[in-house]
Design a protein around this motif. Structure first.
Motif, short mmCIF file in Angstrom:
data_model
loop_
_atom_site.label_atom_id
_atom_site.label_comp_id
_atom_site.label_asym_id
_atom_site.label_seq_id
_atom_site.Cartn_x
_atom_site.Cartn_y
_atom_site.Cartn_z
N GLU A 196 37.09 39.51 47.90
CA GLU A 196 37.34 40.87 48.40
C GLU A 196 38.81 41.26 48.23
N VAL A 198 32.10 45.79 41.42
CA VAL A 198 31.31 45.29 42.56
C VAL A 198 29.85 45.07 42.21
N MET A 257 30.12 43.80 47.63
CA MET A 257 29.97 42.96 46.44
C MET A 257 28.49 42.64 46.21
#
Length: 309
Positions: free
Chosen positions: A93, A162, A1
């Protein structure tokens, strides 16, 4: 990320806010999910065990049922358990992972439905060459390409996601993680990402749907040359497939071919294609297919006899 993320956990708004309504939804949706797993699992088992269901059509149907189980399972179990939770949370996540698998299995299903339409096209329009064209190698290749297409599509979605920074707020206005509601939480302009999603998700749905419609127009045209019994059997098989296609593609095109700014009223549409449609598919295919029903009955009789013996 992205390294600028301050958000590590997301709060999910859910479908309804009233606790009584949420409990009622739990009572309603839990049996639906169980029916999805059992019904589609029974089709997978029946096709793999029964010697009478060895044609490419049933080979593809077993994989479609397997995808239905995995597709629904990416969203529905957490959705159901969240109905009993006061605060619904998911890690960032975990949210991205849910998006990946949801789109992976969803697009794989789109490609499998297109492959099934091609199988019917060959069977009806080129019957003498059917076994040559739809060989075991070709069938396995088409299934593999469907899975690969789903992976590539989903990887594109995740690579877009991301890169985005999430620095707050952390409340996602949906009952599961999807691209449009997550984009609203990014602390940057996501208009370019929205266009990429539109191109990647929406256009795949539209083009596949157009291919499916074109295939069935050609099939219906060619049925004029068949006998009355041949037309009846072909139309029965095609009707099941067309019904499943409309149930799946209708909501998908409705949601992903529009800008993200109009997303807020779409939760109930999402419930239909994530919870309800996967349960309906085995019902649609078995009720209209005598071969599948007979194979299931034989499997049941064999199981009962083995237990009695």
């Amino acid at each position: 990320m992205a390294s600028t993320n301050n958000v590590t956990e997301l709060i999910i708004v859910g479908l309804f806010q009233d606790p009584e309504v949420q409990r009622a939804c739990f009572v309603m949706f839990l049996p639906v999910y169980l029916a999805t797993v059992v019904g589609n699992g029974l089709i997978v088992l029946t096709v793999n065990v029964s010697k009478s269901l060895r044609s490419p059509m049933y080979f593809f149907l077993s994989y479609l049922s397997l995808v239905e189980i995995t597709y629904s399972s990416t969203v529905v179990p957490k959705f159901i358990t969240d109905l009993l939770a006061k605060i619904k949370t998911i890690s960032l996540e975990g949210c991205v992972a849910q998006i990946f698998f949801f789109h992976f299995f969803g697009v794989t299903e789109i490609f499998l439905l297109t492959v099934m339409a091609y199988d019917r096209f060959v069977a009806i329009c080129k019957p003498l060459r059917y076994t040559t064209i739809m060989s075991q190698f070709v069938c396995r290749l088409l299934v593999a390409v469907s899975w690969l297409g789903g992976i590539i599509h989903s990887m594109v979605q995740i690579l877009v996601t991301v890169q985005l920074p999430f620095c707050g707020p952390n409340v996602i206005d949906h009952y599961f993680c999807d691209l449009h509601p997550l984009f609203k939480l990014a602390c940057t302009d996501t208009s370019v990402e929205g266009v990429i999603v539109l191109a990647n998700s929406g256009l795949i749905s539209v083009f596949s749907f157009l291919i499916l419609v074109s295939s069935y127009i050609v099939i219906l045209y060619n049925l004029r040359n068949h006998s009355a019994e041949g037309r009846r059997k072909a139309l029965s098989t095609c009707a099941s497939h067309i019904t499943v296609v409309l149930l799946f593609f209708g909501p998908a095109i409705f949601l992903y071919m529009r800008p993200s700014s109009t997303f807020t009223e779409d939760k109930l549409v999402a419930v239909f294609y994530t919870v309800v449609t996967p349960m309906l598919n085995p019902i649609i295919y078995t009720l209209r297919n005598a071969e599948v029903k007979n194979a299931m009955r034989k499997l049941w009789e064999k199981t009962v006899n083995s237990e009695v013996g």
